[in-house]
Design a protein around this motif. Sequence first.
Motif, PDB file in Angstrom:
ATOM      1  N   MET A   1       0.847  -1.184   0.000  1.00 21.79           N
ATOM      2  CA  MET A   1       0.000   0.000   0.000  1.00 21.79           C
ATOM      3  C   MET A   1       0.889   1.243   0.000  1.00 21.79           C
ATOM      4  O   MET A   1       1.835   1.332   0.768  1.00 21.79           O
ATOM      5  CB  MET A   1      -0.890  -0.005   1.248  1.00 21.79           C
ATOM      6  N   ASN A   2       0.548   2.168  -0.862  1.00 21.62           N
ATOM      7  CA  ASN A   2       1.258   3.444  -0.908  1.00 21.62           C
ATOM      8  C   ASN A   2       0.589   4.415   0.063  1.00 21.62           C
ATOM      9  O   ASN A   2      -0.518   4.897  -0.191  1.00 21.62           O
ATOM     10  CB  ASN A   2       1.250   4.015  -2.329  1.00 21.62           C
ATOM     11  N   LEU A   3       1.256   4.695   1.178  1.00 24.74           N
ATOM     12  CA  LEU A   3       0.671   5.554   2.206  1.00 24.74           C
ATOM     13  C   LEU A   3       0.465   6.992   1.735  1.00 24.74           C
ATOM     14  O   LEU A   3      -0.409   7.692   2.246  1.00 24.74           O
ATOM     15  CB  LEU A   3       1.521   5.510   3.470  1.00 24.74           C
ATOM     16  N   LYS A   4       1.242   7.424   0.752  1.00 25.59           N
ATOM     17  CA  LYS A   4       1.049   8.778   0.215  1.00 25.59           C
ATOM     18  C   LYS A   4      -0.349   8.972  -0.357  1.00 25.59           C
ATOM     19  O   LYS A   4      -0.872  10.085  -0.348  1.00 25.59           O
ATOM     20  CB  LYS A   4       2.081   9.089  -0.874  1.00 25.59           C
ATOM     21  N   ASP A   5      -0.951   7.885  -0.807  1.00 28.64           N
ATOM     22  CA  ASP A   5      -2.309   7.968  -1.342  1.00 28.64           C
ATOM     23  C   ASP A   5      -3.323   8.334  -0.265  1.00 28.64           C
ATOM     24  O   ASP A   5      -4.463   8.688  -0.580  1.00 28.64           O
ATOM     25  CB  ASP A   5      -2.721   6.634  -1.977  1.00 28.64           C
ATOM     26  N   HIS A   6      -2.912   8.241   0.997  1.00 29.93           N
ATOM     27  CA  HIS A   6      -3.824   8.491   2.113  1.00 29.93           C
ATOM     28  C   HIS A   6      -3.451   9.742   2.911  1.00 29.93           C
ATOM     29  O   HIS A   6      -4.002   9.965   3.988  1.00 29.93           O
ATOM     30  CB  HIS A   6      -3.867   7.269   3.022  1.00 29.93           C
ATOM     31  N   ILE A   7      -2.515  10.526   2.391  1.00 26.10           N
ATOM     32  CA  ILE A   7      -2.109  11.779   3.035  1.00 26.10           C
ATOM     33  C   ILE A   7      -2.495  12.919   2.107  1.00 26.10           C
ATOM     34  O   ILE A   7      -2.117  12.943   0.941  1.00 26.10           O
ATOM     35  CB  ILE A   7      -0.595  11.792   3.321  1.00 26.10           C
ATOM     36  N   ARG A   8      -3.262  13.861   2.648  1.00 26.95           N
ATOM     37  CA  ARG A   8      -3.776  14.963   1.840  1.00 26.95           C
ATOM     38  C   ARG A   8      -2.866  16.181   1.964  1.00 26.95           C
ATOM     39  O   ARG A   8      -2.506  16.584   3.061  1.00 26.95           O
ATOM     40  CB  ARG A   8      -5.187  15.306   2.326  1.00 26.95           C
ATOM     41  N   GLY A   9      -2.517  16.787   0.844  1.00 25.05           N
ATOM     42  CA  GLY A   9      -1.793  18.051   0.841  1.00 25.05           C
ATOM     43  C   GLY A   9      -2.785  19.210   0.836  1.00 25.05           C
ATOM     44  O   GLY A   9      -3.673  19.252  -0.020  1.00 25.05           O
ATOM     45  N   VAL A  10      -2.646  20.112   1.795  1.00 24.95           N
ATOM     46  CA  VAL A  10      -3.551  21.259   1.901  1.00 24.95           C
ATOM     47  C   VAL A  10      -2.742  22.523   1.626  1.00 24.95           C
ATOM     48  O   VAL A  10      -1.930  22.928   2.459  1.00 24.95           O
ATOM     49  CB  VAL A  10      -4.217  21.342   3.291  1.00 24.95           C
ATOM     50  N   PRO A  11      -2.917  23.142   0.456  1.00 25.03           N
ATOM     51  CA  PRO A  11      -2.139  24.337   0.132  1.00 25.03           C
ATOM     52  C   PRO A  11      -2.522  25.540   0.992  1.00 25.03           C
ATOM     53  O   PRO A  11      -3.663  25.665   1.436  1.00 25.03           O
ATOM     54  CB  PRO A  11      -2.458  24.612  -1.342  1.00 25.03           C
ATOM     55  N   ASP A  12      -1.516  26.368   1.238  1.00 20.74           N
ATOM     56  CA  ASP A  12      -1.704  27.645   1.946  1.00 20.74           C
ATOM     57  C   ASP A  12      -2.271  27.483   3.353  1.00 20.74           C
ATOM     58  O   ASP A  12      -3.049  28.312   3.819  1.00 20.74           O
ATOM     59  CB  ASP A  12      -2.567  28.592   1.116  1.00 20.74           C
ATOM     60  N   PHE A  13      -1.853  26.418   4.045  1.00 21.45           N
ATOM     61  CA  PHE A  13      -2.232  26.224   5.442  1.00 21.45           C
ATOM     62  C   PHE A  13      -0.992  25.899   6.246  1.00 21.45           C
ATOM     63  O   PHE A  13      -0.203  25.048   5.821  1.00 21.45           O
ATOM     64  CB  PHE A  13      -3.255  25.084   5.573  1.00 21.45           C
ATOM     65  N   PRO A  14      -0.742  26.519   7.359  1.00 19.88           N
ATOM     66  CA  PRO A  14      -1.582  27.504   8.048  1.00 19.88           C
ATOM     67  C   PRO A  14      -1.410  28.934   7.543  1.00 19.88           C
ATOM     68  O   PRO A  14      -2.103  29.838   8.012  1.00 19.88           O
ATOM     69  CB  PRO A  14      -1.109  27.411   9.503  1.00 19.88           C
ATOM     70  N   LYS A  15      -0.514  29.113   6.555  1.00 19.21           N
ATOM     71  CA  LYS A  15      -0.359  30.448   5.977  1.00 19.21           C
ATOM     72  C   LYS A  15       0.008  30.305   4.504  1.00 19.21           C
ATOM     73  O   LYS A  15       0.422  29.233   4.052  1.00 19.21           O
ATOM     74  CB  LYS A  15       0.676  31.273   6.737  1.00 19.21           C
ATOM     75  N   PRO A  16      -0.142  31.359   3.728  1.00 20.86           N
ATOM     76  CA  PRO A  16       0.156  31.284   2.290  1.00 20.86           C
ATOM     77  C   PRO A  16       1.581  30.777   2.018  1.00 20.86           C
ATOM     78  O   PRO A  16       2.520  31.129   2.721  1.00 20.86           O
ATOM     79  CB  PRO A  16      -0.008  32.735   1.826  1.00 20.86           C
ATOM     80  N   GLY A  17       1.662  29.919   1.015  1.00 22.25           N
ATOM     81  CA  GLY A  17       2.954  29.382   0.605  1.00 22.25           C
ATOM     82  C   GLY A  17       3.336  28.075   1.276  1.00 22.25           C
ATOM     83  O   GLY A  17       4.298  27.426   0.884  1.00 22.25           O
ATOM     84  N   ILE A  18       2.589  27.666   2.292  1.00 23.55           N
ATOM     85  CA  ILE A  18       2.877  26.417   3.007  1.00 23.55           C
ATOM     86  C   ILE A  18       1.957  25.328   2.469  1.00 23.55           C
ATOM     87  O   ILE A  18       0.755  25.538   2.320  1.00 23.55           O
ATOM     88  CB  ILE A  18       2.637  26.567   4.534  1.00 23.55           C
ATOM     89  N   LEU A  19       2.531  24.149   2.197  1.00 21.98           N
ATOM     90  CA  LEU A  19       1.734  22.974   1.842  1.00 21.98           C
ATOM     91  C   LEU A  19       1.711  22.082   3.075  1.00 21.98           C
ATOM     92  O   LEU A  19       2.738  21.536   3.471  1.00 21.98           O
ATOM     93  CB  LEU A  19       2.323  22.229   0.650  1.00 21.98           C
ATOM     94  N   PHE A  20       0.551  21.968   3.701  1.00 26.66           N
ATOM     95  CA  PHE A  20       0.371  21.198   4.925  1.00 26.66           C
ATOM     96  C   PHE A  20       0.053  19.757   4.563  1.00 26.66           C
ATOM     97  O   PHE A  20      -0.846  19.502   3.760  1.00 26.66           O
ATOM     98  CB  PHE A  20      -0.767  21.808   5.745  1.00 26.66           C
ATOM     99  N   TYR A  21       0.776  18.805   5.179  1.00 23.91           N
ATOM    100  CA  TYR A  21       0.510  17.390   4.946  1.00 23.91           C
ATOM    101  C   TYR A  21      -0.419  16.897   6.053  1.00 23.91           C
ATOM    102  O   TYR A  21      -0.010  16.749   7.198  1.00 23.91           O
ATOM    103  CB  TYR A  21       1.818  16.601   4.886  1.00 23.91           C
ATOM    104  N   ASP A  22      -1.673  16.672   5.679  1.00 13.97           N
ATOM    105  CA  ASP A  22      -2.740  16.336   6.605  1.00 13.97           C
ATOM    106  C   ASP A  22      -2.848  14.822   6.746  1.00 13.97           C
ATOM    107  O   ASP A  22      -3.190  14.120   5.788  1.00 13.97           O
ATOM    108  CB  ASP A  22      -4.043  16.919   6.070  1.00 13.97           C
ATOM    109  N   ILE A  23      -2.568  14.317   7.956  1.00 14.45           N
ATOM    110  CA  ILE A  23      -2.643  12.872   8.183  1.00 14.45           C
ATOM    111  C   ILE A  23      -4.026  12.415   8.621  1.00 14.45           C
ATOM    112  O   ILE A  23      -4.246  11.223   8.785  1.00 14.45           O
ATOM    113  CB  ILE A  23      -1.577  12.395   9.197  1.00 14.45           C
ATOM    114  N   SER A  24      -4.979  13.337   8.793  1.00 14.72           N
ATOM    115  CA  SER A  24      -6.319  12.919   9.216  1.00 14.72           C
ATOM    116  C   SER A  24      -6.955  11.982   8.190  1.00 14.72           C
ATOM    117  O   SER A  24      -7.744  11.103   8.557  1.00 14.72           O
ATOM    118  CB  SER A  24      -7.221  14.122   9.493  1.00 14.72           C
TER     119      SER A  24
END
Length: 171
Positions: free
Chosen positions: A1-24
């Motif tokens: 299983m590719n775990l990256k398929d289950h991690i969401r990238g959230v752009p501009d969080f918590p501030k502009p220019g940051i890509l947040f890797y959401d493990i929820s």
Amino acid sequence: MNLKDHIRGVPDFPKPGILFYDISTLLRNADAWQVAMGRLAKLVRAHHPDILAGVESRGFLLAAPLALKLGCGFIMLRKRGKLPGPIVALDYDLEYGTDRIEIQADAIQPGQRAVVVDDLLATGGTMAAGIALLRKVGAEVPAAAALIELEFLKGRDRLDVPFEVLVTYDK
């Protein structure tokens, strides 16, 4: 299983220019969560920990169930003012300022083997501080581990212990 398929990238969080890797998104998928914990357990078990030290706050989500799986204890490394009773603290430098990490004074016995666990390694400052704090209270720190590493930030270079990781991002 590719775990990256289950991690969401959230752009501009918590501030502009940051890509947040959401493990929820990984946590809510039972199969992916089981695979991640199994793989992380295999990596961490090789370092023979007596206890896992979870870094506030998402590190708790990994370290607590991992400790249960490995049959070892779990302790918390927390931000300033969050722990009751006598504490030991360590101030450390951030890119822009300083922060503090704390542990309960009786959380670990001198000589115990503690592996530091967090959800993500970025610049390495907090993980390095956790290692230093554990050593300050007499623990042996054989390794550190995380679910995600942002390789391009070179946080691993700040650690003086082996570092285990499941998922890496290079940009």
